[in-house]
Design a protein around this motif. Structure first.
Motif, mmCIF file in Angstrom:
data_model
loop_
_atom_site.group_PDB
_atom_site.id
_atom_site.type_symbol
_atom_site.label_atom_id
_atom_site.label_comp_id
_atom_site.label_asym_id
_atom_site.label_seq_id
_atom_site.Cartn_x
_atom_site.Cartn_y
_atom_site.Cartn_z
ATOM 1 N N ASP A 83 9.424 -10.315 1.544
ATOM 2 C CA ASP A 83 8.959 -11.334 2.489
ATOM 3 C C ASP A 83 8.015 -10.717 3.517
ATOM 4 O OD1 ASP A 83 10.398 -13.378 1.244
ATOM 5 O OD2 ASP A 83 12.211 -12.917 2.391
ATOM 6 N N GLY A 84 7.170 -9.819 3.035
ATOM 7 C CA GLY A 84 6.131 -9.225 3.851
ATOM 8 C C GLY A 84 6.552 -8.036 4.684
ATOM 9 N N GLU A 85 7.841 -7.694 4.692
ATOM 10 C CA GLU A 85 8.337 -6.585 5.491
ATOM 11 C C GLU A 85 8.686 -5.390 4.600
ATOM 12 O OE1 GLU A 85 8.461 -6.484 8.804
ATOM 13 O OE2 GLU A 85 7.562 -8.490 8.832
ATOM 14 N N PRO A 86 8.453 -4.146 5.094
ATOM 15 C CA PRO A 86 8.807 -2.973 4.284
ATOM 16 C C PRO A 86 10.287 -2.993 3.903
ATOM 17 C CG PRO A 86 7.441 -2.332 6.141
ATOM 18 C CD PRO A 86 7.799 -3.771 6.363
ATOM 19 N N PHE A 87 10.541 -2.647 2.652
ATOM 20 C CA PHE A 87 11.913 -2.668 2.120
ATOM 21 C C PHE A 87 12.119 -1.431 1.259
ATOM 22 C CE2 PHE A 87 15.021 -3.749 -1.201
ATOM 23 C CZ PHE A 87 16.078 -4.206 -0.433
ATOM 24 N N GLN A 122 -0.646 8.724 -8.461
ATOM 25 C CA GLN A 122 -0.549 7.343 -7.981
ATOM 26 C C GLN A 122 -0.818 7.362 -6.476
ATOM 27 O OE1 GLN A 122 2.154 4.105 -9.674
ATOM 28 N NE2 GLN A 122 3.411 5.087 -8.147
ATOM 29 N N PRO A 123 -2.085 7.308 -6.085
ATOM 30 C CA PRO A 123 -2.450 7.510 -4.674
ATOM 31 C C PRO A 123 -1.863 6.468 -3.721
ATOM 32 C CG PRO A 123 -4.360 7.765 -6.102
ATOM 33 C CD PRO A 123 -3.275 7.208 -6.953
ATOM 34 N N THR A 124 -1.606 5.260 -4.209
ATOM 35 C CA THR A 124 -1.050 4.225 -3.343
ATOM 36 C C THR A 124 0.209 3.653 -3.978
ATOM 37 O OG1 THR A 124 -2.327 2.443 -4.362
ATOM 38 C CG2 THR A 124 -3.354 3.618 -2.528
ATOM 39 N N GLY A 125 0.900 2.861 -3.179
ATOM 40 C CA GLY A 125 2.133 2.240 -3.648
ATOM 41 C C GLY A 125 3.357 3.026 -3.205
ATOM 42 N N PRO A 126 4.517 2.408 -3.213
ATOM 43 C CA PRO A 126 5.744 3.101 -2.793
ATOM 44 C C PRO A 126 6.131 4.203 -3.772
ATOM 45 C CG PRO A 126 6.255 0.934 -3.697
ATOM 46 C CD PRO A 126 4.765 1.007 -3.591
ATOM 47 N N LEU A 127 6.735 5.244 -3.245
ATOM 48 C CA LEU A 127 7.303 6.302 -4.079
ATOM 49 C C LEU A 127 8.736 5.932 -4.435
ATOM 50 C CD1 LEU A 127 6.058 9.434 -2.104
ATOM 51 C CD2 LEU A 127 5.271 8.703 -4.374
ATOM 52 N N MET A 128 9.100 6.146 -5.693
ATOM 53 C CA MET A 128 10.471 5.833 -6.100
ATOM 54 C C MET A 128 10.925 6.768 -7.205
ATOM 55 S SD MET A 128 12.291 2.278 -7.255
ATOM 56 C CE MET A 128 14.076 2.284 -7.532
ATOM 57 N N GLU A 187 0.816 -1.214 0.000
ATOM 58 C CA GLU A 187 0.000 0.000 0.000
ATOM 59 C C GLU A 187 0.848 1.260 0.000
ATOM 60 O OE1 GLU A 187 -3.884 1.684 -0.100
ATOM 61 O OE2 GLU A 187 -3.169 -0.376 -0.318
ATOM 62 N N SER A 188 1.990 1.212 0.691
ATOM 63 C CA SER A 188 2.857 2.389 0.742
ATOM 64 C C SER A 188 4.338 2.043 0.647
ATOM 65 C CB SER A 188 2.616 3.170 2.048
ATOM 66 O OG SER A 188 2.877 2.343 3.174
ATOM 67 N N ASP A 189 4.665 0.752 0.636
ATOM 68 C CA ASP A 189 6.067 0.326 0.637
ATOM 69 C C ASP A 189 6.257 -0.840 -0.325
ATOM 70 O OD1 ASP A 189 7.232 1.839 3.079
ATOM 71 O OD2 ASP A 189 5.460 0.843 3.914
ATOM 72 N N PHE A 190 7.511 -1.029 -0.744
ATOM 73 C CA PHE A 190 7.892 -2.324 -1.289
ATOM 74 C C PHE A 190 7.929 -3.303 -0.116
ATOM 75 C CE2 PHE A 190 10.017 0.542 -4.400
ATOM 76 C CZ PHE A 190 9.392 0.079 -5.549
ATOM 77 N N LEU A 191 7.569 -4.549 -0.387
ATOM 78 C CA LEU A 191 7.532 -5.570 0.657
ATOM 79 C C LEU A 191 8.419 -6.735 0.257
ATOM 80 C CD1 LEU A 191 3.675 -5.608 1.358
ATOM 81 C CD2 LEU A 191 5.451 -4.372 2.644
ATOM 82 N N GLY A 215 2.819 7.793 -20.191
ATOM 83 C CA GLY A 215 3.805 6.730 -20.074
ATOM 84 C C GLY A 215 3.469 5.663 -19.063
ATOM 85 N N GLY A 216 2.348 5.801 -18.363
ATOM 86 C CA GLY A 216 2.001 4.851 -17.313
ATOM 87 C C GLY A 216 1.023 3.794 -17.772
ATOM 88 N N LEU A 217 0.904 2.754 -16.935
ATOM 89 C CA LEU A 217 -0.023 1.662 -17.185
ATOM 90 C C LEU A 217 -0.771 1.346 -15.894
ATOM 91 C CD1 LEU A 217 2.013 -0.985 -19.239
ATOM 92 C CD2 LEU A 217 -0.097 0.149 -19.960
ATOM 93 N N ASP A 218 -2.048 1.135 -15.988
ATOM 94 C CA ASP A 218 -2.801 0.705 -14.819
ATOM 95 C C ASP A 218 -2.270 -0.647 -14.358
ATOM 96 O OD1 ASP A 218 -4.336 2.965 -14.979
ATOM 97 O OD2 ASP A 218 -5.987 1.992 -16.050
ATOM 98 N N GLY A 219 -2.082 -0.755 -13.045
ATOM 99 C CA GLY A 219 -1.578 -2.005 -12.491
ATOM 100 C C GLY A 219 -0.072 -2.139 -12.506
ATOM 101 N N VAL A 220 0.621 -1.124 -13.050
ATOM 102 C CA VAL A 220 2.087 -1.113 -13.086
ATOM 103 C C VAL A 220 2.554 0.118 -12.314
ATOM 104 C CG1 VAL A 220 4.126 -0.922 -14.563
ATOM 105 C CG2 VAL A 220 2.201 -2.357 -15.274
ATOM 106 N N LEU A 221 3.506 -0.068 -11.402
ATOM 107 C CA LEU A 221 3.958 1.034 -10.565
ATOM 108 C C LEU A 221 4.649 2.111 -11.391
ATOM 109 C CD1 LEU A 221 4.245 1.936 -7.523
ATOM 110 C CD2 LEU A 221 6.613 1.106 -7.725
#
Length: 582
Positions: free
Chosen positions: A14-18, A225-231, A8-12, A199-205
């Motif tokens: 093995d389930g942990e924020p990375f 991109q309201p959700t997902g990690p920022l990079m 939702e807000s991080d890369f994960l 340049g974006g695609l739905d379902g792709v970060l």
């Protein structure tokens, strides 16, 4: 094996924020025997990931070929990343930009009229699918969920700056998934509303590319991109150089401050570049935004590691910033390298192109002037006989990119694309006309990607079309072996000339070949093409990596296209990348 996902807000991991702390390191710009050294220095700076592009045209210089030898061994590179305990990001394009010849797209793609590059067009997509299958065969078993290092794969590259064809992007993403890629996919664009949308695609970060105003750019990215990690997939910490311009540098303090702001906002980062390396051979690209500007051989980029892989002030500043957000290795930073050997050796045994072109190979005959693409050449000699009066105007439809003009072996002038030259006066209309034409690198960004090289349109003498041309393709791979079949010349001469010499080395260490007393040309050490040099600068050295050097005798070959004021090879103690911009 590990699981890597987009939360939702991080890369994960093995389930942990990375948090991804990555640095760009292009395997195809670094000698393979030095990959491990550069990767280790990334780890010691505090990075946990290495990112690389994949250049389609380097792997597939001809249709049907897919080369993974030597500097193109992507699988070996990724395995070395894993061996260092780091992760990897792979960006296979098919278009990469990267200041690389043609943005990584093979020239042969454009030989079929009407091929729709970077859009939903069947012939282009068929070629892309074959390429992706080949490269992803290497990447698939090295994904993190199969025990390898690869965390992410990118779809296309900054597509929002080029077009708006979601069907094309969906097709490329579908090919990647079909090839067995199961890790998350990303796109990258400059953070403007228009580019992120196109340049974006739905379902792709979506990720961003920028080098300043980090907080503002991340906010724009979040708006789209309201959700997902920022990079920031390309955190520009420097810039590239063009022939005739300054050597670009960026403030260490400013770059470190922007990196800190980026990380303070919780974002992941890929530092572009961590180590730029070198555009060996004829691999550098060019810009054309109204003026054609070819890129230099060095890809130093003012990065944390310089062109020769040595830590800079930026390395130490970034290491300190990274230490605030992650655990940095307790090992001491790499030591300062000793100066390179300094010595001079005379060049000798010249082989002159205009004296006996047959030593370069057989001539082909053409009723009208062929292009370099017609010949499959990057450099070629064209000859015809004139039978008229003079003086007279020689005119050409368009020059791409540079033409040296000779009459009866005497130099008449140079026609240069960046000056928009198309004509010059010949002192007479009778004699042997010879034109040496050079491709200085294909445009790597914008609508001029894939354009034909050579002399385009009519070549005329006054109002008359010149016909009956002989053409010699100059096989650059064969230049170091010219002396096996050619008798060296003696005395002064003009025009393109190959020179050779030998030099001794006690140990295989980095060398820097000084070129400031030479004109324009290409150099090889022990058969390896170091790249182009040009008196215009800014760079006045060619980097010679230590693995190219043999203990004992070494061979140096130089192809000088213009005039060599000093036929001597001067090896100097350090890089000379030119005056910096004010």
């Amino acid at each position: 094996m590990s699981d890597f996902a987009i939360g939702e807000s991080d890369f994960l991991l093995d389930g942990e924020p990375f948090r991804i702390l990555s640095g760009a390191l292009h395997y195809f710009r670094v000698h393979p025997d030095l990959w491990a050294d550069r990767i280790d220095k990334a780890r010691r700076m505090g990075l946990n990931t290495i990112e690389t592009y994949v250049p389609w045209n380097a792997h597939s210089p001809r249709r049907g070929v897919f080369d993974t030898d030597g500097m193109l061994d992507l699988g070996r590179f990724l395995e070395q990343v894993a061996a260092a305990g780091l992760y990897a990001i792979v960006r296979p394009g098919p278009y990469i930009c990267a200041e690389w010849d043609n943005g990584g797209l093979p020239a042969w793609l454009f030989q079929e009229p009407g091929v729709g590059v970077r859009r939903y067009e069947p012939r282009f997509l068929a070629a892309v699918e074959q390429y992706l299958e080949q490269v992803l065969d290497l990447v698939r078993p090295l994904q993190v969920d199969q025990g390898g290092p690869v965390l992410l794969l990118q779809v296309e590259n900054e597509y929002g700056a080029f077009g708006n064809d979601p069907e094309y992007l969906e097709a490329v993403a579908g090919m990647i998934r079909k090839a067995g890629i199961t890790v998350p996919l990303v796109t990258v664009d400059q953070p403007t509303g228009e580019m992120l949308a196109a340049g974006g695609l739905d379902g792709v970060l979506r990720t961003g590319s920028f080098g300043s105003r980090s907080a503002e750019r991340l906010a724009t990215l979040r708006e789209h991109q309201p959700t997902g990690p920022l990079m920031c997939m390309e955190f520009w910490d420097g810039w590239f150089d063009h022939w005739g311009g300054p050597h670009h540098t960026t403030s260490v303090e400013d770059a470190a401050r922007e990196l800190d702001a980026l990380l303070a906002a919780g974002a992941s980062v890929n530092i572009y570049m961590f180590h730029g390396g070198t555009n060996f051979g004829l691999t550098s690209g060019a810009d054309d935004k109204g003026v054609f500007r070819p890129t230099v051989t060095s890809y130093d980029y003012d990065a944390p590691l310089d062109e020769a892989g040595r830590p800079t002030a930026k390395y130490h500043a970034f290491r300190e910033v990274l230490s605030r957000y992650s655990t940095v290795s307790a090992e001491a930073p790499p030591a300062v390298a000793a100066p390179a050997p300094q010595f001079s050796v005379p060049l000798g045994e010249p082989v002159r192109l205009l004296t006996d072109p047959a030593v370069w190979g057989p001539a082909s005959r053409h009723a009208t002037m062929p292009t370099l693409d017609d010949l499959g050449a990057r450099l070629a000699l064209f000859r015809t006989e004139l039978d008229g009066d003079g003086p007279v105007l020689l005119s050409i439809g368009e020059v791409r990119d540079r033409a040296l003009v000779f009459l009866d072996g005497d130099p008449v002038g140079v026609l240069e694309r960046d000056h928009r030259d198309r004509a010059l006066m010949l002192p007479r209309g009778r004699g042997r006309l010879e034109i040496v034409v050079e491709d200085q690198g294909r445009v790597n960004y914008g609508p001029r990607i894939g354009e034909v090289k050579g002399l385009l349109g009519d070549v005329q003498l006054g109002p008359d079309l010149l016909t009956d041309w002989s053409a010699w393709t100059i096989d650059l791979d064969a230049v170091p072996a010219l002396w096996d079949s050619a008798a060296p010349a003696t005395g002064p001469g003009v025009g393109p000339t190959a020179w050779r010499t030998s030099f001794a080395a006690e140990h295989p260490v980095d060398h820097f070949l000084g070129t400031d007393a030479w004109g324009k040309g290409i150099a090889w050490v022990n058969g390896f093409c170091l790249g182009r040099y040009w008196h215009r600068g800014p760079q006045h050295t060619l980097y010679v990596p230590a693995p190219l050097i043999r203990s004992g005798d070494n061979d140096l070959v130089v192809l000088e296209l213009e005039t060599m004021a000093d036929p001597t090879a001067h090896f100097v103690p350090d890089l000379s990348l030119g005056p910096v911009e004010s």
